[in-house]
Design a protein around this motif. Structure first.
Motif, PDB file in Angstrom:
ATOM      1  N   ALA A 205     -32.693  56.249  60.835  1.00  0.00           N
ATOM      2  CA  ALA A 205     -31.666  55.272  61.198  1.00  0.00           C
ATOM      3  C   ALA A 205     -30.676  55.015  60.066  1.00  0.00           C
ATOM      4  CB  ALA A 205     -32.319  53.961  61.619  1.00  0.00           C
ATOM      5  N   GLY A 206     -31.109  55.214  58.832  1.00  0.00           N
ATOM      6  CA  GLY A 206     -30.244  54.826  57.713  1.00  0.00           C
ATOM      7  C   GLY A 206     -29.912  55.896  56.705  1.00  0.00           C
ATOM      8  N   LYS A 207     -30.365  57.122  56.944  1.00  0.00           N
ATOM      9  CA  LYS A 207     -30.182  58.176  55.941  1.00  0.00           C
ATOM     10  C   LYS A 207     -28.722  58.408  55.601  1.00  0.00           C
ATOM     11  CE  LYS A 207     -31.859  62.794  54.778  1.00  0.00           C
ATOM     12  NZ  LYS A 207     -32.663  63.950  55.252  1.00  0.00           N
ATOM     13  N   SER A 208     -27.837  58.282  56.600  1.00  0.00           N
ATOM     14  CA  SER A 208     -26.402  58.508  56.347  1.00  0.00           C
ATOM     15  C   SER A 208     -25.830  57.496  55.368  1.00  0.00           C
ATOM     16  CB  SER A 208     -25.625  58.437  57.661  1.00  0.00           C
ATOM     17  OG  SER A 208     -25.740  57.143  58.247  1.00  0.00           O
ATOM     18  N   GLU A 209     -26.534  56.361  55.220  1.00  0.00           N
ATOM     19  CA  GLU A 209     -26.101  55.327  54.284  1.00  0.00           C
ATOM     20  C   GLU A 209     -26.970  55.306  53.030  1.00  0.00           C
ATOM     21  OE1 GLU A 209     -26.218  51.709  56.477  1.00  0.00           O
ATOM     22  OE2 GLU A 209     -24.830  52.408  58.020  1.00  0.00           O
ATOM     23  N   GLY A 210     -27.757  56.347  52.833  1.00  0.00           N
ATOM     24  CA  GLY A 210     -28.609  56.423  51.643  1.00  0.00           C
ATOM     25  C   GLY A 210     -29.848  55.566  51.730  1.00  0.00           C
ATOM     26  N   VAL A 211     -30.299  55.247  52.959  1.00  0.00           N
ATOM     27  CA  VAL A 211     -31.473  54.411  53.165  1.00  0.00           C
ATOM     28  C   VAL A 211     -32.686  55.288  53.469  1.00  0.00           C
ATOM     29  CG1 VAL A 211     -32.541  52.701  54.682  1.00  0.00           C
ATOM     30  CG2 VAL A 211     -30.163  52.411  53.959  1.00  0.00           C
ATOM     31  N   THR A 277     -39.615  60.493  39.698  1.00  0.00           N
ATOM     32  CA  THR A 277     -39.307  60.049  38.333  1.00  0.00           C
ATOM     33  C   THR A 277     -38.851  58.587  38.312  1.00  0.00           C
ATOM     34  OG1 THR A 277     -37.029  60.889  38.537  1.00  0.00           O
ATOM     35  CG2 THR A 277     -38.685  62.377  37.610  1.00  0.00           C
ATOM     36  N   LEU A 278     -39.129  57.874  39.381  1.00  0.00           N
ATOM     37  CA  LEU A 278     -38.648  56.502  39.512  1.00  0.00           C
ATOM     38  C   LEU A 278     -39.585  55.520  38.840  1.00  0.00           C
ATOM     39  CD1 LEU A 278     -36.268  55.084  41.000  1.00  0.00           C
ATOM     40  CD2 LEU A 278     -37.852  54.676  42.891  1.00  0.00           C
ATOM     41  N   ASP A 279     -39.028  54.628  38.023  1.00  0.00           N
ATOM     42  CA  ASP A 279     -39.793  53.539  37.429  1.00  0.00           C
ATOM     43  C   ASP A 279     -39.632  52.300  38.314  1.00  0.00           C
ATOM     44  OD1 ASP A 279     -41.444  52.257  35.669  1.00  0.00           O
ATOM     45  OD2 ASP A 279     -40.241  52.685  33.889  1.00  0.00           O
ATOM     46  N   ILE A 280     -40.423  51.269  38.042  1.00  0.00           N
ATOM     47  CA  ILE A 280     -40.468  50.129  38.953  1.00  0.00           C
ATOM     48  C   ILE A 280     -39.158  49.350  38.999  1.00  0.00           C
ATOM     49  CG2 ILE A 280     -41.507  48.597  37.234  1.00  0.00           C
ATOM     50  CD1 ILE A 280     -42.138  48.656  41.076  1.00  0.00           C
ATOM     51  N   ASP A 281     -38.480  49.160  37.882  1.00  0.00           N
ATOM     52  CA  ASP A 281     -37.246  48.378  37.921  1.00  0.00           C
ATOM     53  C   ASP A 281     -36.118  49.094  38.654  1.00  0.00           C
ATOM     54  OD1 ASP A 281     -38.205  46.062  36.874  1.00  0.00           O
ATOM     55  OD2 ASP A 281     -37.469  46.403  34.843  1.00  0.00           O
ATOM     56  N   PRO A 282     -35.898  50.387  38.424  1.00  0.00           N
ATOM     57  CA  PRO A 282     -34.911  51.090  39.260  1.00  0.00           C
ATOM     58  C   PRO A 282     -35.260  51.042  40.747  1.00  0.00           C
ATOM     59  CG  PRO A 282     -35.356  52.360  37.290  1.00  0.00           C
ATOM     60  CD  PRO A 282     -36.353  51.230  37.301  1.00  0.00           C
ATOM     61  N   ALA A 285     -34.206  47.681  41.987  1.00  0.00           N
ATOM     62  CA  ALA A 285     -32.750  47.628  42.120  1.00  0.00           C
ATOM     63  C   ALA A 285     -32.310  48.278  43.431  1.00  0.00           C
ATOM     64  CB  ALA A 285     -32.087  48.318  40.926  1.00  0.00           C
ATOM     65  N   GLN A 286     -32.930  49.399  43.792  1.00  0.00           N
ATOM     66  CA  GLN A 286     -32.607  50.073  45.043  1.00  0.00           C
ATOM     67  C   GLN A 286     -33.031  49.237  46.249  1.00  0.00           C
ATOM     68  OE1 GLN A 286     -31.015  53.234  45.657  1.00  0.00           O
ATOM     69  NE2 GLN A 286     -30.369  52.728  43.571  1.00  0.00           N
ATOM     70  N   PHE A 287     -34.182  48.595  46.150  1.00  0.00           N
ATOM     71  CA  PHE A 287     -34.635  47.740  47.248  1.00  0.00           C
ATOM     72  C   PHE A 287     -33.693  46.550  47.412  1.00  0.00           C
ATOM     73  CE2 PHE A 287     -37.193  44.279  49.060  1.00  0.00           C
ATOM     74  CZ  PHE A 287     -37.671  44.896  50.202  1.00  0.00           C
ATOM     75  N   ALA A 288     -33.309  45.939  46.283  1.00  0.00           N
ATOM     76  CA  ALA A 288     -32.395  44.794  46.332  1.00  0.00           C
ATOM     77  C   ALA A 288     -31.045  45.183  46.925  1.00  0.00           C
ATOM     78  CB  ALA A 288     -32.199  44.217  44.935  1.00  0.00           C
ATOM     79  N   ALA A 289     -30.664  46.448  46.766  1.00  0.00           N
ATOM     80  CA  ALA A 289     -29.394  46.945  47.318  1.00  0.00           C
ATOM     81  C   ALA A 289     -29.523  47.346  48.784  1.00  0.00           C
ATOM     82  CB  ALA A 289     -28.906  48.129  46.493  1.00  0.00           C
ATOM     83  N   GLY A 290     -30.725  47.205  49.357  1.00  0.00           N
ATOM     84  CA  GLY A 290     -30.918  47.516  50.761  1.00  0.00           C
ATOM     85  C   GLY A 290     -31.115  48.979  51.059  1.00  0.00           C
TER      86      GLY A 290
END
Length: 472
Positions: A205-211, A277-282, A285-290
């Motif tokens: 549903a959201g891949k086109s928006e980077g979700v 390679t993702l750490d918890i804070d990045p 940040a991605q979750f907070a950006a939706g």
């Protein structure tokens, strides 16, 4: 409703806290005993010497907590200004590799005086001789306040106490309600198959928006799995770190079952690209950006999204899914027995205890809970503290499905750890049953050697009930 933790009745009005993540931080000076500080404070020899020479006693305090650093800085500043014994504390907050940094510091004779302790690092620190026992400082008042929370192999080892309790952490599934709704999903998943299906729907549903539907901080596989699989397993009726409490042996077969679902999400491309390679804070940040539908983590998150990554998304926390959708155990409350410890190599242990005594004062522990930094587990603090008022906190409240579990033995096997072995399988495939069998062999060999050396003790409990892990 009330829960019985280790013979204590803790009100369900306890709010889950924000705890345990790393970061960058700095110094600050502090001192003075707060109102409600347990025990009587007396001038330390080091502090007396400092008074004579005019030179302050310098203490170094290391932590890997960032969520509470502003509050801790305030406390240290107050201590530095008011302790009356010319003791000055310097705070260092580390973002990554805390345990390794501590190892290097002790090896190079640059160890801090006070360390932040957690259930995951305390046994190893004690084993390596990094910590000084604090039994000689424990007055009757302190024993009354904290004594029922002294747990073998958590904060007490071989009859010696190294730390005292403050708070605990719950673990939950954190999810974006708006992304679920957009994908046509009414409720968060209760089974792992539902989690896989939901992650795929959200991605489509959201891949086109980077979700993408799912993510974890796979830069550190152990950190990722210990905040996710651990909780899935405990709710499913299994000890979350691969140890079978009934047999007193490691058994990674249940763990491998959970990994199969993670592997499926990876193959479905439902996991955020680059999560390897993702750490918890990045990730946050991605979750907070939706951009992320869901992930699993500690009760750190409400405070993180209030202060560190403020967000307008509609999110919530809920119980983790289980293997088959049925709850057959309790969600483990972790890191509930430790907080601060004193370095065995500190030249100023008396001064370090004065600071530690200050930090364990009633007002500080109560405020720590009320600000949402952790769930208060000290009975006298629970009675005083108000429920934290932080958005999203309701999903992390301690409830009927939360409890403490017995500590699992901490051993180091030859070869790859369970996290590294299963993460490799998740990415590259292989034979999951063979991997689990190999881990069982190597971990149980390490366990046998540790028992023979007297480093750990293991007592099988054939009657162990995962619905009542502490026998309540």
């Amino acid at each position: 409703m009330q829960k019985k933790w280790l013979g204590l009745s803790l009100s369900l009005m306890l709010a889950a806290g924000i705890a345990g993540c790393g970061g960058n931080g700095n110094n600050n000076k502090s001192g003075g005993a707060a109102e409600g500080t347990p025990g009587a404070a007396t001038a330390s020899p080091a502090a007396s010497a400092a008074a004579e020479t005019g030179e302050p006693v310098q203490l170094k305090y290391w932590t890997d907590d960032r969520h509470d650093q502003e509050y801790i800085k305030e406390l240290i500043n107050k201590f530095n200004e008011t302790n009356g014994e010319n003791i000055q504390v310097e705070l260092t907050v580390m973002s990554e590799n805390y345990a390794q940094s501590v190892d290097i510091a002790f090896t190079s004779n640059q160890a801090p005086d006070i360390l932040r302790l957690k259930s995951g690092n305390t046994p190893e620190f004690v084993k390596k001789g990094y910590l000084a026992p604090i039994d000689g400082h424990l007055t009757d008042e302190i024993k009354t306040k904290f004594g029922s929370l002294l747990i073998d192999n958590v904060n007490r080892f071989d009859g010696k106490v190294y730390s005292l309790a403050n708070t605990g952490l719950t673990l939950r599934l954190i999810y974006n309600k708006d992304l679920f709704a957009k994908a046509g999903i009414a409720n968060p998943p209760v089974s792992l198959q539902e989690m896989v299906d939901d992650a795929k729907k959200i991605t489509e549903a959201g891949k086109s928006e980077g979700v993408y539907g799912f993510a974890l901080n796979f830069k550190s596989p152990k950190a990722a799995f210990d905040r996710s699989i651990r909780e899935i397993l405990s709710l499913s009726g299994y000890q979350g770190l691969g140890f079978d409490l009934k047999t007193g042996q490691f058994d990674f077969a249940p763990y491998s079952q959970v990994i199969e679902y993670f592997k499926q999400m990876y193959e479905d491309r439902s996991i955020l690209p680059g999560a390897e390679t993702l750490d918890i804070d990045p990730l946050r940040a991605q979750f907070a950006a939706g951009k992320i539908g869901m992930y699993l983590s500690f009760s750190t998150e409400p405070g993180v999204y209030q202060d560190q990554f403020p967000t307008e998304i509609n999110w919530a926390g809920t119980l983790a899914p289980t293997l088959d959708g049925q709850i057959k155990g309790t969600s483990e409350i972790v890191s509930a027995g430790t907080w601060l410890g004193i370095s065995a190599k500190s030249a100023h242990q008396e001064a370090a205890w004065k600071f530690m005594q200050y930090m364990y004062g009633d007002d500080i522990l109560k405020t720590y809970h009320e600000k949402g930094f952790g769930i208060a587990v000290v009975p006298s603090i629970v009675e005083q503290a108000k429920k934290p008022e932080i958005g999203g906190m309701e999903g992390f409240l301690v409830g009927e499905h939360d409890s403490l579990w017995p500590a699992a033995p901490n051993v180091t096997p030859e070869g790859a750890t369970y996290a590294d072995a299963f993460f490799k399988y998740m990415l590259s495939g292989g034979d999951a049953k063979a991997i689990a069998a190999d881990l069982n062999t190597r971990y149980n060999d390490a366990l046998s050697k540790a028992v023979e050396k007297g480093e750990v003790t293991v007592t099988p409990d054939p009657a162990f009930d995962p619905m009542k892990p502490q026998g309540e």
